[in-house]
Scaffold this motif. Structure first.
Motif, PDB file in Angstrom:
ATOM      1  N   PHE A 113      13.982   4.067  11.588  1.00 13.95           N
ATOM      2  CA  PHE A 113      13.511   3.977  12.972  1.00 13.95           C
ATOM      3  C   PHE A 113      12.159   3.271  12.974  1.00 13.95           C
ATOM      4  N   THR A 114      12.147   2.018  13.423  1.00 16.88           N
ATOM      5  CA  THR A 114      10.932   1.210  13.412  1.00 16.88           C
ATOM      6  C   THR A 114       9.964   1.650  14.507  1.00 16.88           C
ATOM      7  N   TYR A 167       6.229   5.648   6.641  1.00 16.70           N
ATOM      8  CA  TYR A 167       6.491   6.054   5.258  1.00 16.70           C
ATOM      9  C   TYR A 167       7.154   4.924   4.471  1.00 16.70           C
ATOM     10  N   TYR A 168       7.489   3.808   5.161  1.00 14.85           N
ATOM     11  CA  TYR A 168       8.090   2.667   4.474  1.00 14.85           C
ATOM     12  C   TYR A 168       7.922   1.412   5.323  1.00 14.85           C
ATOM     13  N   THR A 169       7.658   0.287   4.665  1.00 19.36           N
ATOM     14  CA  THR A 169       7.486  -0.988   5.358  1.00 19.36           C
ATOM     15  C   THR A 169       8.549  -1.983   4.878  1.00 19.36           C
ATOM     16  N   ASP A 170       9.181  -2.652   5.828  1.00 22.30           N
ATOM     17  CA  ASP A 170      10.219  -3.628   5.498  1.00 22.30           C
ATOM     18  C   ASP A 170      10.057  -4.843   6.401  1.00 22.30           C
ATOM     19  N   HIS A 171      10.961  -5.812   6.273  1.00 27.71           N
ATOM     20  CA  HIS A 171      10.999  -6.980   7.147  1.00 27.71           C
ATOM     21  C   HIS A 171      12.450  -7.283   7.508  1.00 27.71           C
ATOM     22  N   ILE A 172      12.659  -7.899   8.643  1.00 31.95           N
ATOM     23  CA  ILE A 172      13.995  -8.323   9.040  1.00 31.95           C
ATOM     24  C   ILE A 172      14.411  -9.503   8.159  1.00 31.95           C
ATOM     25  N   GLU A 175       9.124 -10.386  11.226  1.00 29.86           N
ATOM     26  CA  GLU A 175       8.523  -9.151  11.745  1.00 29.86           C
ATOM     27  C   GLU A 175       8.544  -7.964  10.796  1.00 29.86           C
ATOM     28  N   SER A 176       7.368  -7.496  10.489  1.00 27.26           N
ATOM     29  CA  SER A 176       7.222  -6.290   9.683  1.00 27.26           C
ATOM     30  C   SER A 176       7.849  -5.098  10.408  1.00 27.26           C
ATOM     31  N   GLN A 177       8.567  -4.271   9.659  1.00 22.94           N
ATOM     32  CA  GLN A 177       9.228  -3.087  10.222  1.00 22.94           C
ATOM     33  C   GLN A 177       8.643  -1.836   9.560  1.00 22.94           C
ATOM     34  N   GLU A 178       7.914  -1.051  10.343  1.00 19.62           N
ATOM     35  CA  GLU A 178       7.301   0.176   9.829  1.00 19.62           C
ATOM     36  C   GLU A 178       8.173   1.370  10.229  1.00 19.62           C
ATOM     37  N   TYR A 179       8.730   2.067   9.224  1.00 17.12           N
ATOM     38  CA  TYR A 179       9.580   3.219   9.515  1.00 17.12           C
ATOM     39  C   TYR A 179       8.742   4.483   9.646  1.00 17.12           C
ATOM     40  N   GLY A 180       8.987   5.238  10.719  1.00 15.74           N
ATOM     41  CA  GLY A 180       8.308   6.512  10.914  1.00 15.74           C
ATOM     42  C   GLY A 180       9.298   7.585  11.300  1.00 15.74           C
ATOM     43  N   ILE A 181       8.893   8.833  11.156  1.00 12.98           N
ATOM     44  CA  ILE A 181       9.708   9.953  11.637  1.00 12.98           C
ATOM     45  C   ILE A 181       9.456  10.079  13.130  1.00 12.98           C
ATOM     46  N   ALA A 182      10.533  10.083  13.908  1.00 16.43           N
ATOM     47  CA  ALA A 182      10.429  10.176  15.368  1.00 16.43           C
ATOM     48  C   ALA A 182      10.712  11.602  15.831  1.00 16.43           C
TER      49      ALA A 182
END
Length: 257
Positions: A104-105, A120-125, A215-222
């Motif tokens: 969940f970005t 808790y994690y960074t990704d990219h498309i 685009e950087s994708q930052e995953y967080g707990i929602a």
């Protein structure tokens, strides 16, 4: 004789009542906190269902479960519920889920409707294509159809990039990642677009991932907006897990970089 029958009935009622109360008492002492976590079940490494055992496991499962134990203690009962990009938000709103850890970005738009912890994690498309297609860069996708997940951030990011380069793209939205991969393999879409870590789980000999990224994708707990207390505790739990190296250990465990 009647008195004996009456006495027997009375004893039965008393015994039933005692057993009922004993059952209630046991149930109370056995009660423990329960938390329901929305997760992915189709993302290798992050949250994947083992169809043989029925168990969902992955990096995000471990991260959210560890956070829950920090908040509620080791005795907490953790329930997992598979979600998609389309269902995770509504299930939080209705209270069916306590938290979501499902690629969940964190975005400004989403933060208006949900509480997010720190990332808790960074990704990219990234982009996956068939090797046989001859497509080797984003520019080669001009006029092509891109397969994306419903309600994901991928489409908007690629539309922006296409506009900047004067390209035209078409999009087909799907409910799950396996569906997009099948559409790619069958030629119904020319490209599978989603976060790089997710694509890595679907990479095979017939496909390749292009070098382009967006685009950087930052995953967080929602967590639902009305549950700010849980959101604060979950964020503090992630801080603790980063400081003691647990997040890093879990990334290494699941081969996530």
């Amino acid at each position: 004789m009647k008195r004996l029958k009456h006495t027997a009935v009375l004893l039965t009622v008393i015994l039933t009542g005692i057993l009922f109360l004993a059952g209630c008492s046991i149930k109370k002492t056995e009660n423990r906190p329960t938390i329901t976590i929305g997760c992915k079940n189709d993302v290798p490494g992050f949250g994947l269902l083992d169809t043989t055992t029925g168990v969902i496991s992955g990096f995000e499962i471990d991260v959210a479960s560890a956070a829950a134990r920090i908040i509620y203690g080791d005795d907490v009962e953790i329930r997992l519920q598979p979600v998609t990009a389309k269902t995770r938000g509504p299930l939080l709103d209705t209270g069916e889920l306590d938290m979501v850890a499902a690629t969940f970005t964190i975005t400004d738009a989403r933060s208006k409707f949900f509480n997010f912890t720190q990332s808790y994690y960074t990704d990219h498309i990234k982009l996956m294509v068939r090797k046989a297609s001859g497509i080797r860069s984003f520019a080669d996708l001009d006029g092509c159809t891109i397969g994306v997940s419903q309600s994901s951030t991928s489409r908007q990011a690629l539309e922006t990039a296409a506009d900047e380069q004067g390209m035209t793209l078409s999009f087909s939205e799907y409910g799950g990642y396996p569906e997009i991969k099948v559409a790619l393999d069958s030629g119904r879409v020319d490209c599978f677009a989603v976060d790089g870590a997710i694509l890595n789980g679907y990479l095979d000999e017939s496909a390749l991932i292009l070098p382009d990224e967006f685009e950087s994708q930052e995953y967080g707990i929602a967590i639902a907006k009305y549950n700010s207390d849980l959101a604060e505790k979950a964020d503090a739990a992630l801080t603790e897990m980063k400081n003691n190296g647990d997040i890093k250990k879990l990334m290494e465990k699941w081969g996530i970089t």
